[in-house]
Scaffold this motif. Sequence first.
Motif, PDB file in Angstrom:
ATOM      1  N   ARG A   1      -2.260   1.536  -4.732  1.00 51.00           N
ATOM      2  CA  ARG A   1      -1.872   0.183  -4.336  1.00 51.00           C
ATOM      3  C   ARG A   1      -1.507   0.146  -2.854  1.00 51.00           C
ATOM      4  N   GLU A   2      -0.781   1.136  -2.404  1.00 51.95           N
ATOM      5  CA  GLU A   2      -0.408   1.197  -0.988  1.00 51.95           C
ATOM      6  C   GLU A   2      -1.633   1.399  -0.102  1.00 51.95           C
TER       7      GLU A   2
ATOM      8  N   LEU B   1      -3.034  -5.010  -6.889  1.00 56.98           N
ATOM      9  CA  LEU B   1      -3.711  -3.977  -7.671  1.00 56.98           C
ATOM     10  C   LEU B   1      -2.973  -3.864  -8.997  1.00 56.98           C
ATOM     11  N   GLN B   2      -3.681  -4.109 -10.107  1.00 54.73           N
ATOM     12  CA  GLN B   2      -3.077  -4.096 -11.428  1.00 54.73           C
ATOM     13  C   GLN B   2      -3.931  -3.279 -12.386  1.00 54.73           C
TER      14      GLN B   2
ATOM     15  N   GLU C   1     -15.946   0.240  -1.414  1.00 56.87           N
ATOM     16  CA  GLU C   1     -16.391   1.431  -0.682  1.00 56.87           C
ATOM     17  C   GLU C   1     -15.214   2.301  -0.258  1.00 56.87           C
ATOM     18  N   HIS C   2     -14.163   1.656   0.258  1.00 57.10           N
ATOM     19  CA  HIS C   2     -13.037   2.441   0.769  1.00 57.10           C
ATOM     20  C   HIS C   2     -12.284   3.128  -0.363  1.00 57.10           C
ATOM     21  N   LEU C   3     -12.012   2.414  -1.454  1.00 57.72           N
ATOM     22  CA  LEU C   3     -11.247   3.027  -2.538  1.00 57.72           C
ATOM     23  C   LEU C   3     -12.062   4.070  -3.292  1.00 57.72           C
TER      24      LEU C   3
ATOM     25  N   PRO D   1       6.260  -3.829  -7.155  1.00 63.44           N
ATOM     26  CA  PRO D   1       6.280  -4.508  -5.852  1.00 63.44           C
ATOM     27  C   PRO D   1       5.425  -5.769  -5.877  1.00 63.44           C
ATOM     28  N   ASP D   2       5.457  -6.508  -4.765  1.00 63.59           N
ATOM     29  CA  ASP D   2       4.741  -7.774  -4.686  1.00 63.59           C
ATOM     30  C   ASP D   2       3.247  -7.608  -4.887  1.00 63.59           C
ATOM     31  N   ASP D   3       2.689  -6.528  -4.347  1.00 62.25           N
ATOM     32  CA  ASP D   3       1.248  -6.350  -4.448  1.00 62.25           C
ATOM     33  C   ASP D   3       0.821  -5.818  -5.814  1.00 62.25           C
TER      34      ASP D   3
END
Length: 417
Positions: free
Chosen positions: A267-268, A287-288, A320-322, A383-385
Amino acid sequence: MHPVVVTATVTVGSALLAVGLVAIGHRVVRRLGRRSVLLAELATHAHRPLLVAATVAAVQFAVRFSTGYAVGEPWRRTTLHLLVLATIASCAWLVGALLLALEDTTLARFRTDVPDNRHARRLHTQVVMLRRVTIAVIVVLTIGVMLMTFPAVRGVGASLLASAGVIGVVAALAAQSVLGNVIAGLQLAFSDAVRIDDVVVVEGEWGRIEELTLSYVVVHIWDDRRLILPTSYFTTRPFQNWTRTRAAVLGTAEFDLDWSVPVQVMREELRRLVESSELWDGRVCVLQVTDATGGTVRLRALVSAADSPSLWDLRCLVREHLVRWVRDQRPTALPRWRAEVGDGNGLSDWLDLRPPAAAARDRGGRDRVGRGRVRPALDAEPPDDARLFGGGADGEARASVFVGPDDSTGPDPQRQD
């Protein structure tokens, strides 16, 4: 002087006078149009139709009044009839040009090249549809008036009116699909269900409404293909409209990973990625864990962008990044099948099979409470995200939309008589 010479001279003089007056008026209107959008549109659209209409009308009056000596001559009747037909056609052209000038003046006040252009696109769609209907009505009326100038057509008018009911029924049955599309086009224009430049998903294709007519709709697919659909499609079948209320949209990227994936760390990482990208509009980054079956857990990354093209690129960037991050930084979180061989007494690095009390003793008994019982530590507030409906002003507003009515005076659902 010979009558023919007189007629020719008067006709040419009248035509030149009409051309001169129209030219002077056009110059004046064009000069005034520098400070008026309406006059500028009139100077652009109405110049040629007015020139033709004025010239034909002048020639008609000149021939009519300069050939009084030849009343009853066949050539005079034929010439005047042709001039009447030309006058009707040119006047219809002029009326259509004036209406087009008014429509363009209206559209010039509402620009579609601005971020918040929903109202402007709605007006453009309605005006374009009205323009097509207006042109069709003018053409039909003009042809009807021109035909009524023929005595033979007027003679059969009564019989045509008598059989109009039967002909109307037959025509309606024959053109049922055409009329249905026309009515559907008008319904789309004024119901605000779809507008020009709306981003839609139809038949599994993502694209933009490029053209909307009375009979068909052209969807510009993202890969530059064109999807042509009848207008009745959008009134009889479901479709997705991503920009009906605003251009900003949400998008997802889903991942099926192993149960050992560090969700908070991922998530971070997602937060760091979107904050460094200009594609993100700063509204939603969540992200869940949305599913945990079949040997894997499903993680859904939800992000937002200012418009659908930016969202498409942002979703691809997040995937792509994850994917690269999981492969390089957390390879143990890649999806895998597990098989346990033996009696199960051994311990794996990712799983502690011992009872909670034994695990607590190994940790020094810090979690021991009561008679040898261990109270499991609760996870902290996410957290919020990690929350879509909450955690901020935007999330709280989104949650209020999906909350049903609060009926505090009703019966208690938990009460059982």
